[in-house]
Design a protein around this motif. Sequence first.
Motif, PDB file in Angstrom:
ATOM      1  N   LEU A  59       0.624  -1.292   0.008  1.00 36.22           N
ATOM      2  CA  LEU A  59      -0.112   0.036   0.143  1.00 36.22           C
ATOM      3  C   LEU A  59       0.893   1.480   0.172  1.00 36.22           C
ATOM      4  N   GLN A  60       1.788   1.290   0.861  1.00 38.41           N
ATOM      5  CA  GLN A  60       2.503   2.365   1.051  1.00 38.41           C
ATOM      6  C   GLN A  60       3.448   2.656  -0.193  1.00 38.41           C
ATOM      7  N   ARG A 105       2.724   1.800  -3.425  1.00 38.12           N
ATOM      8  CA  ARG A 105       1.879   1.824  -4.689  1.00 38.12           C
ATOM      9  C   ARG A 105       0.835   3.283  -4.286  1.00 38.12           C
ATOM     10  N   TYR A 106       0.967   3.822  -3.435  1.00 37.50           N
ATOM     11  CA  TYR A 106       0.008   4.773  -2.837  1.00 37.50           C
ATOM     12  C   TYR A 106       0.029   6.038  -3.761  1.00 37.50           C
ATOM     13  N   SER A 107       1.144   6.347  -4.321  1.00 42.56           N
ATOM     14  CA  SER A 107       1.385   7.327  -5.281  1.00 42.56           C
ATOM     15  C   SER A 107       0.835   7.446  -6.470  1.00 42.56           C
ATOM     16  N   LEU A 126      -1.980   5.532  -6.954  1.00 42.92           N
ATOM     17  CA  LEU A 126      -3.170   5.323  -7.104  1.00 42.92           C
ATOM     18  C   LEU A 126      -4.092   6.402  -7.361  1.00 42.92           C
ATOM     19  N   ALA A 128      -7.258   6.048  -3.393  1.00 49.31           N
ATOM     20  CA  ALA A 128      -6.492   6.583  -2.361  1.00 49.31           C
ATOM     21  C   ALA A 128      -7.513   6.819  -1.114  1.00 49.31           C
ATOM     22  N   ALA A 146      -8.618   3.854   0.530  1.00 55.33           N
ATOM     23  CA  ALA A 146      -7.494   2.995   1.133  1.00 55.33           C
ATOM     24  C   ALA A 146      -7.563   3.577   2.648  1.00 55.33           C
ATOM     25  N   LEU A 158      -5.817  -3.201  -4.096  1.00 53.38           N
ATOM     26  CA  LEU A 158      -4.597  -3.135  -4.812  1.00 53.38           C
ATOM     27  C   LEU A 158      -4.504  -4.059  -5.911  1.00 53.38           C
ATOM     28  N   ASN A 178       1.797  10.511   1.465  1.00 51.40           N
ATOM     29  CA  ASN A 178       2.375   9.236   1.834  1.00 51.40           C
ATOM     30  C   ASN A 178       2.604   9.294   3.265  1.00 51.40           C
ATOM     31  N   LEU A 223      -0.368   8.918   5.259  1.00 56.50           N
ATOM     32  CA  LEU A 223      -0.848   7.507   5.408  1.00 56.50           C
ATOM     33  C   LEU A 223       0.168   6.659   6.257  1.00 56.50           C
TER      34      LEU A 223
END
Length: 826
Positions: A278-279, A281-283, A285, A290, A293, A366, A416, A419
């Motif tokens: 998650l961390q 690929r977060y940027s 999304l 996002a 999540a 994801l 990020n 998050l």
Amino acid sequence: TTADIRAIGPEILLTWGSQTLTTITHPEVRMEVLLTIATAYPHLYFHTGATLQGITEMANHLFTLLKDAKKSEVDIVVGMKNLLPFVSAEFDFDPSTVQLYVKSILDLKSKAVCMPSSHREKYRRMIISGFDSSDTWDSLDLVDLGDLLLTMTKDDLMKIPSTSVRKALPQLVSGSVYGSTLPEIRGFLEPQIYTDACALWLNDGYGLERSEGIDYLKAWQLLARWHLSGAHLLNTRNNLRNSQATPRRIVKRQTELTIEEVPDIDYRILHSKVMNFLQDRYSTLSTEEAAKAVFIISQTQELLGNGSLVAMGYDPEKEKFTQVEVLELIKQYRSDETKPQDVEDKLNQLALDSQVRLIQKLVNLLNLSPAELGISSESIDHVNSLSTFAEEEEFVATVKYEEVDIDVTKAEPVSNEDLAKEISVLEQEIFAASILKNPDTILLTCNDLLSAGMSTTALTAGDIDRMPVKELKNCMEYLGTLRYGTRQLPIIWKAVHKKLFKDVEKVTPRDMIYLGNLLPAAVKENAKFLDFGKPALEAISVLGSKSDLGVEEYLTTRTLSSQLSMKEIYALGRMVCGITTEDVLEKQLLIKLLPYIGTLECHVKPEVGSLLYSMLKPGLDDQALTGKSASSIEEMGWLMGILPAKLYQNIPASQLSQFRPSAVMNMRTMNDLSAKQLLRLSPQAASMVETPQIKALNLSKVRALRSAAGEDPKLRQSLNAIVTQFERKLAVIVKAETEELGGNEDLDLQPDNMDAVVDDPTTPEPEPETPTPEPEAEPESEPESEPDDSPNSQPSTKGDDDGAAFAILPSVWLLFISFSFYYVIL
């Protein structure tokens, strides 16, 4: 040269002693030698006989040399390496230097420190100066520190965050050196636990019961029990299985039974993988993804918080709590040792539900594949089939303890960093137990013992007494495989016996096999508890591989009147060492089994040794009897110690390095060996010498044995006592010779010149000093007549000078003869 010093190596250099190494004339050579010594792992001190005082002197000397040379802090810690813990001065290193020293300079073996309590406290202050207070340490800090945690206090250890402990514990346990066994520990035939070997070394070899050794063992037990507490946390919090899942489901189909296994999933590891994805690929999304999540994380946190409050007896509808307050309440409640077990189980289940729910929701969001997660598709299907937060979702539908809703359609983008904070807060709530449980109150399970590894040997009688009987039974085989310290073994056995065998009159052969390393303590406490019948021969072989006790019970139980068979001798193992009669032994069979018997490392009484030699002598050829080859000495093992005194004269001195320590133990007196032979004994063999074996040694043999033994403080004390006795004899002789020569105290009658006179062990002890008898009175002379003036009278030629010359002549001859005798002997 540097190459020479490194080729010799620290292990040999350590045997020379600090007095020699710190007084090397050439300063650069001295520096190179001490820098080489600093690379020696701490366990080498236990083998070489280096003393604590000597190591401390070398450490202080090297530290001073490096300081005087204006070396930087980094150069000092690099050069000092394993000697740094023994420096007496207080450390004042920069925190970055301390971290460099711990993380980059020390390896696993170097971190297994062995130092007195005052140095451990100083070392602890240095670590805290570099790593800050223990309540700030993460899992990487713990892994870097490793066995250095032994220097920490109980408060330091219990303040470490539980999340850090949970992540680092497997590496801390597997990488620990303290539970390993070390061979060739001075004074011992069998390998010793590292911690016992260290305690013995701190006590200069005089047992474990002195203060420094006891303090060290207490420090290790504190660390090991902290490992146990961490293992309990790890298994309780992270290895739970959902209550809806059963280990296996049996489905009956016609006449067959099909066992459907539930996948073995470690939710802790799977949860960590998903959160890392998650961390990462977060940027990438979309805004909506996002926001979803973040919503999943917040909603899970809300469910966990409300469920925990209800389980602890709070009403979230009447009492409003922030996330931080909820987290603090959970921490406080978990630290309460009086809380009901059902509430503890409920909190654990909620923590597991949180992990499972996050896995379910985020894997779907994801679009993670089983291959990316490192599990099978069946495992993913199983996770998705689990139900989580059933009661809590119903409650949250009407009540909320804090406004944590996120409207996905109106949500602002979350960075990020934010998050990561959200995830961190949630994980703290999932694993909310910053203060570990007191190991004196927890109920350990078999899984806890397995997770703690060799730290399990620090169990107390109370730990075993609190364990459920089923859990202890499940772990009996594992407990039997562990190597216990000398002090711990009887404690563990008595507690196990009380818990499992209190009403058992005789243990079964199967249980004997399971008991394994606990058997020596069992046979020592009550041999009748064990089954020594011939059907239990396989179980008896387990005991025979570990102890020389119990052979009398076996011979008593044995119904056969014949001599022992080959199978029985092999099964009895070291128990054969306890046989004191030849009635049950067959000479030809013993001779045939000579190579096997030589490996048993027996220690027998002199009369038993004579009996065995008389039985084995017919089968020994001349080479074995004289020991002219290294292979024959190696093959005979401990039996070399029961040979008649005259046979040792034929053994070349060069072969004495092959003498087993057990052979030295079985020798009646070391006087059977020459000085050249004694000089070639290995340090380990020399360390087995006992005081009664050296009483008859002359001075040259004492010096040879002292050279072979290295810096062993215990043996050197015994040998120095003999040297002192010789010096007293020498003083009496010097005094007598001085008085004989008219009180001339300038004569060169020093010990080095008169070594041989006291080399003879038959020289009597100095007699108490008695007054020298006055010479007999000479007859009264006639009155002195007037000088004769007659021309025929002659001057007397027998004046006083001539009389003195004749009076001293016997002493001169005696001195000449004595020195001639001394010269010949030397």
